[in-house]
Write a protein that holds these residues in place. Structure first.
Motif, PDB file in Angstrom:
ATOM      1  N   ASN A 255      -5.552   0.545  -2.393  1.00 42.28           N
ATOM      2  CA  ASN A 255      -4.637   1.417  -1.661  1.00 42.28           C
ATOM      3  C   ASN A 255      -3.265   1.555  -2.307  1.00 42.28           C
ATOM      4  O   ASN A 255      -2.317   1.999  -1.653  1.00 42.28           O
ATOM      5  CB  ASN A 255      -4.462   0.891  -0.229  1.00 42.28           C
ATOM      6  CG  ASN A 255      -5.788   0.753   0.486  1.00 42.28           C
ATOM      7  OD1 ASN A 255      -6.575   1.690   0.536  1.00 42.28           O
ATOM      8  ND2 ASN A 255      -6.045  -0.426   1.029  1.00 42.28           N
TER       9      ASN A 255
ATOM     10  N   LYS B  83      -7.751  -0.296   8.354  1.00 42.60           N
ATOM     11  CA  LYS B  83      -6.585   0.549   8.068  1.00 42.60           C
ATOM     12  C   LYS B  83      -5.499   0.330   9.108  1.00 42.60           C
ATOM     13  O   LYS B  83      -4.307   0.249   8.766  1.00 42.60           O
ATOM     14  CB  LYS B  83      -6.993   2.023   8.035  1.00 42.60           C
ATOM     15  CG  LYS B  83      -7.831   2.414   6.831  1.00 42.60           C
ATOM     16  CD  LYS B  83      -8.197   3.898   6.873  1.00 42.60           C
ATOM     17  CE  LYS B  83      -9.047   4.286   5.668  1.00 42.60           C
ATOM     18  NZ  LYS B  83      -9.416   5.721   5.671  1.00 42.60           N
TER      19      LYS B  83
ATOM     20  N   LEU C 163      -3.884   4.614   1.556  1.00 46.12           N
ATOM     21  CA  LEU C 163      -4.537   3.844   2.616  1.00 46.12           C
ATOM     22  C   LEU C 163      -5.279   4.773   3.569  1.00 46.12           C
ATOM     23  O   LEU C 163      -6.445   4.521   3.923  1.00 46.12           O
ATOM     24  CB  LEU C 163      -3.505   3.021   3.391  1.00 46.12           C
ATOM     25  CG  LEU C 163      -4.041   2.224   4.586  1.00 46.12           C
ATOM     26  CD1 LEU C 163      -5.022   1.150   4.134  1.00 46.12           C
ATOM     27  CD2 LEU C 163      -2.881   1.588   5.370  1.00 46.12           C
TER      28      LEU C 163
ATOM     29  N   HIS D 123       0.814  -1.213   0.000  1.00 47.61           N
ATOM     30  CA  HIS D 123       0.000   0.000   0.000  1.00 47.61           C
ATOM     31  C   HIS D 123       0.850   1.266   0.000  1.00 47.61           C
ATOM     32  O   HIS D 123       2.003   1.264   0.433  1.00 47.61           O
ATOM     33  CB  HIS D 123      -0.956   0.017   1.200  1.00 47.61           C
ATOM     34  CG  HIS D 123      -0.259  -0.018   2.532  1.00 47.61           C
ATOM     35  ND1 HIS D 123       0.177  -1.177   3.122  1.00 47.61           N
ATOM     36  CD2 HIS D 123       0.074   0.982   3.398  1.00 47.61           C
ATOM     37  CE1 HIS D 123       0.748  -0.917   4.280  1.00 47.61           C
ATOM     38  NE2 HIS D 123       0.707   0.393   4.478  1.00 47.61           N
TER      39      HIS D 123
END
Length: 253
Positions: free
Chosen positions: A217, A178, A168, A163
């Motif tokens: 992401n 997250k 993100l 990511h």
């Protein structure tokens, strides 16, 4: 030695490694029929595999392992912790993997390395053949000193770039997810991958394959923008393993 990707990402992961005689599949996060189709792209039938190696029990890595192993009587190498998860079902032939203890499949030598990830007993793998080594290093929350030491001096590397930190933070995941993805036991960010690479020895690395990119992401452009400066602006050693099409054979000279 050569390696390829059947596909990499949150919808499924599988990596082929071949030393010229021995063929192993690292993880199989695709259902059996899909795995058969993806192997056929490389002119391979599952029965031609010598073994399946399992890094950990998450579905995007084991979805097709049990079915392939049962149908084609393939040996599966995994840690007891991964087996205890109960997500692989009955395996016709299994071999215990002990982290930090090398094992051999025909002439292919394999080092299983403990990694920080939120699974029962996860490992990643370093392969040795013909005086060369390949690291398959995905699904780790942070680049620990132990990981850096274990994968130092590889000739090629499949490396998680899961990511982009900003994507993100601004993306659609709920806060709890997250925190999990970005935490020390989740997945490696682009900037973490970039920080790890110099510790592994950039001069020796012939091929760097960026893998396990998040669909929501991350994107290949952000990965390459982050890693290319480490290579003095030359991205010829960099590739991205895609979710849908994987990556063609990469040969280690």
């Amino acid at each position: 030695m050569r390696f390829a990707s059947l596909g990499s990402g949150s919808k499924g992961n599988a990596t082929l490694v071949c030393d010229g005689e021995t063929r192993v599949l690292v993880d199989c996060g695709f259902g059996m029929r899909e795995a058969e189709k993806r192997l056929a792209r490389f002119d391979l039938h599952p029965a031609q595999l010598d073994a399946i190696l399992v890094s950990h029990e998450h579905g995007d890595h084991v979805r097709g392992v049990g079915a392939l192993a049962r149908r084609y009587r393939l040996p599966v190498y995994l840690t007891p912790g991964t087996m205890r998860s109960g997500r692989l079902g009955t395996l016709p032939h299994h071999h215990w993997v002990t982290p930090q203890q090398r094992f051999v499949i025909n002439g292919l030598e394999i080092d299983p390395v403990t990694v920080p990830h939120d699974a029962c007993e996860p490992v990643q793998f370093r392969f040795h053949a013909h005086g060369r080594s390949l690291g398959v290093l995905t699904d780790l929350g942070h680049p620990s000193a132990h990981v850096a030491e274990a994968f130092h001096g590889c000739d090629a590397l499949v490396l998680e770039c899961n990511h982009d930190v900003q994507m993100l933070a601004e993306g659609p995941y709920p806060a709890s997810l997250k925190r999990r993805v970005g935490g020390d036991w989740g997945h490696l960010a682009n900037v973490q991958a970039a920080a790890l690479l110099p510790r592994l020895g950039l001069d020796r690395l012939q091929r760097i394959v960026c893998s396990h990119l998040s669909e929501h992401n991350n994107c290949p452009e952000r990965v390459l923008d982050t890693l290319t400066p480490l290579l003095d602006g030359d991205d010829s050693r960099l590739s991205v393993a895609a979710q849908d099409h994987g990556l063609a054979w990469q040969r280690i000279a």
